[in-house]
Write an enzyme that holds these catalytic residues in place. Structure first.
Site, PDB file in Angstrom:
ATOM      1  N   SER A 210     -32.321 -17.579  75.699  1.00 19.00           N
ATOM      2  CA  SER A 210     -32.406 -18.357  74.470  1.00 19.00           C
ATOM      3  C   SER A 210     -33.116 -17.550  73.392  1.00 19.00           C
ATOM      4  CB  SER A 210     -33.129 -19.690  74.737  1.00 19.00           C
ATOM      5  OG  SER A 210     -33.010 -20.556  73.624  1.00 19.00           O
ATOM      6  N   ASN A 211     -33.592 -18.212  72.342  1.00 15.69           N
ATOM      7  CA  ASN A 211     -34.315 -17.556  71.261  1.00 15.69           C
ATOM      8  C   ASN A 211     -35.414 -18.487  70.766  1.00 15.69           C
ATOM      9  OD1 ASN A 211     -33.126 -19.310  69.089  1.00 15.69           O
ATOM     10  ND2 ASN A 211     -31.246 -18.298  69.754  1.00 15.69           N
ATOM     11  N   HIS A 212     -36.116 -18.068  69.710  1.00 15.11           N
ATOM     12  CA  HIS A 212     -37.310 -18.788  69.264  1.00 15.11           C
ATOM     13  C   HIS A 212     -37.029 -19.867  68.218  1.00 15.11           C
ATOM     14  CE1 HIS A 212     -39.875 -16.068  71.476  1.00 15.11           C
ATOM     15  NE2 HIS A 212     -39.342 -15.022  70.873  1.00 15.11           N
ATOM     16  N   ALA A 278     -29.262 -21.058  65.539  1.00 12.30           N
ATOM     17  CA  ALA A 278     -29.380 -19.701  66.068  1.00 12.30           C
ATOM     18  C   ALA A 278     -28.606 -19.647  67.380  1.00 12.30           C
ATOM     19  CB  ALA A 278     -30.845 -19.340  66.282  1.00 12.30           C
TER      20      ALA A 278
END
Length: 402
Positions: A210-212, A278
């Site tokens: 995943s991402n932030h 995102a």
């Protein structure tokens, strides 16, 4: 402000003296002002002062002690074009954030059908305290507007954030709000699709890539469109955020494929599409059915590209549809953003740079540059994400009006 019906709530704070100046400015601008005071506010400024300036009796209780008449909080909530609580003490913020209505002001807040603004005022440590920060976030998540406390010398002698915003600054915020409201009327009834948050690409039943992304920017955009009267579908990856507005239809997804399919479904009937999520660029080729055990010193994961949602929707865009994408860059920012703008057939690209302090993932603020398909550049200063959302919505409304 001329002809606007304003409810001004005044709660217990030393800065309540500024409410007299605010009433004067509102009345001078042509507004019809009704003041509601809490019991503790009357220890700092008299109801007579505010009644004289507003040309209306000040309300403070459910029942008028003099004649026994009922101050109907429901009717007051329906009457107003805007409710502003200034100063908003820590106690009043907490009461409103958690739905307590043991006084007239909080009952009117819960009954209000109009936009609500809070202008907090308290000492530095109180303003910084985790409960106050959480209450402000909670009130914002309900669609309310926060006029942040100013920095300066406080009544305690400390210097820092906590001062009530100056009445002139509050007036600017309220005037801008009504001006923006007029600009965004063109959005009423429009079908809007917003994507927000991260995606999670499963590796096995317990792990993912995943991402932030927090989703805050997309949720603010969805809320702002909804406040302008648009019909909003929010396709959201996993976040801890509540639905940003009661009228928003949220579709929860997890993976990039889920987000693509949900976006494709909503795209058909959408007139404005804002792709702020995102989305993962790659996803594992094989997802293990059981948890992968830690055995080897090295572990390789084969990845494959996900569907490019912006490029796919851009290729399917019909006349009358408007598409805005986002580009978070770390280098060659404008060059990369322009390439995305044209190759994905977008109408606008919103550029963030991680080199800008306070922008990007994890912040409550953002700093953006918007480039349209004619390569006209619109630069904005660092602002709260709610203010950034208003800038974007106003930009789109202006284009639609033209």
């Amino acid at each position: 402000m001329n002809g606007k019906r304003i409810l001004l709530g005044v709660s217990g704070s030393i800065s309540a003296y500024k409410s007299a100046l605010l009433v004067r400015l509102l009345v001078k601008a042509g507004a019809d002002v009704q003041v509601i005071m809490t019991e503790s506010a009357q220890e700092f400024i008299t109801p007579l002062t505010l009644a004289t300036l507003s040309k209306r009796p000040v309300l403070s209780a459910f029942v008028n002690d003099k004649n026994g008449s009922w101050n109907n909080h429901v009717e007051l909530g329906l009457w107003a074009d805007l409710l502003i609580i200034a100063p908003a003490s820590a106690h009043t913020l907490s009461r409103c954030a958690h739905g307590f209505c043991d006084d007239l002001l909080s009952a009117v807040y819960l009954s209000a059908k109009c936009p609500v603004f809070f202008a907090p005022a308290m000492d530095l440590d109180m303003y910084r305290h985790a409960t106050t920060v959480e209450n402000l976030h909670r009130l914002e998540s309900f669609g309310n507007h926060i006029i942040r406390a100013a920095h300066g010398e406080l009544a305690s002698g400390l210097v820092g954030e906590g001062r009530l915003a100056e009445p002139e600054d509050i007036m600017h915020v309220l005037t801008d709000y009504f001006t923006q409201d007029a600009q965004t009327r063109v959005l009423a009834g429009k079908q809007v699709l917003v994507t927000a948050g991260p995606t999670q690409e499963a590796i096995d039943p317990v792990r993912f890539i995943s991402n932030h992304s927090s989703g805050k920017m997309g949720y603010a955009i969805a809320r702002t469109f909804a406040q302008a009267g648009a019909h909003v579908t929010l396709v959201s990856g996993p976040t801890g955020l509540p639905v940003p507005h009661p009228t928003v239809r949220r579709v929860d997804v997890r993976s990039a494929r889920d987000m693509f399919e949900a976006s494709q479904d909503a795209f058909v009937n959408s007139e404005i599409i804002i792709l702020s999520a995102a989305v993962a660029d790659y996803t594992p080729v094989h997802v293990a059915a059981q948890k992968i055990k830690k055995k080897e010193p090295q572990f390789s994961l084969e990845l494959t590209k996900t569907t490019d949602i912006a490029a796919t929707l851009g290729s399917q865009k019909r006349p009358g549809q408007w598409l805005m994408g986002f580009a978070l860059e770390t280098n060659n920012e404008r060059e990369n953003a322009l390439k995305k703008l044209h190759t994905k057939q977008l109408d606008w690209i919103v550029l963030n740079s991680l080199r800008d302090q306070g922008a990007g993932f994890g912040h409550d603020t953002n700093k953006i540059t918007v480039i349209d398909k004619d390569e006209e550049i619109h630069e904005f200063a660092l602002k709260t994400k709610d203010d950034v959302a208003r800038d974007l919505v106003n930009l789109i409304a202006k284009k639609l009006s033209a």
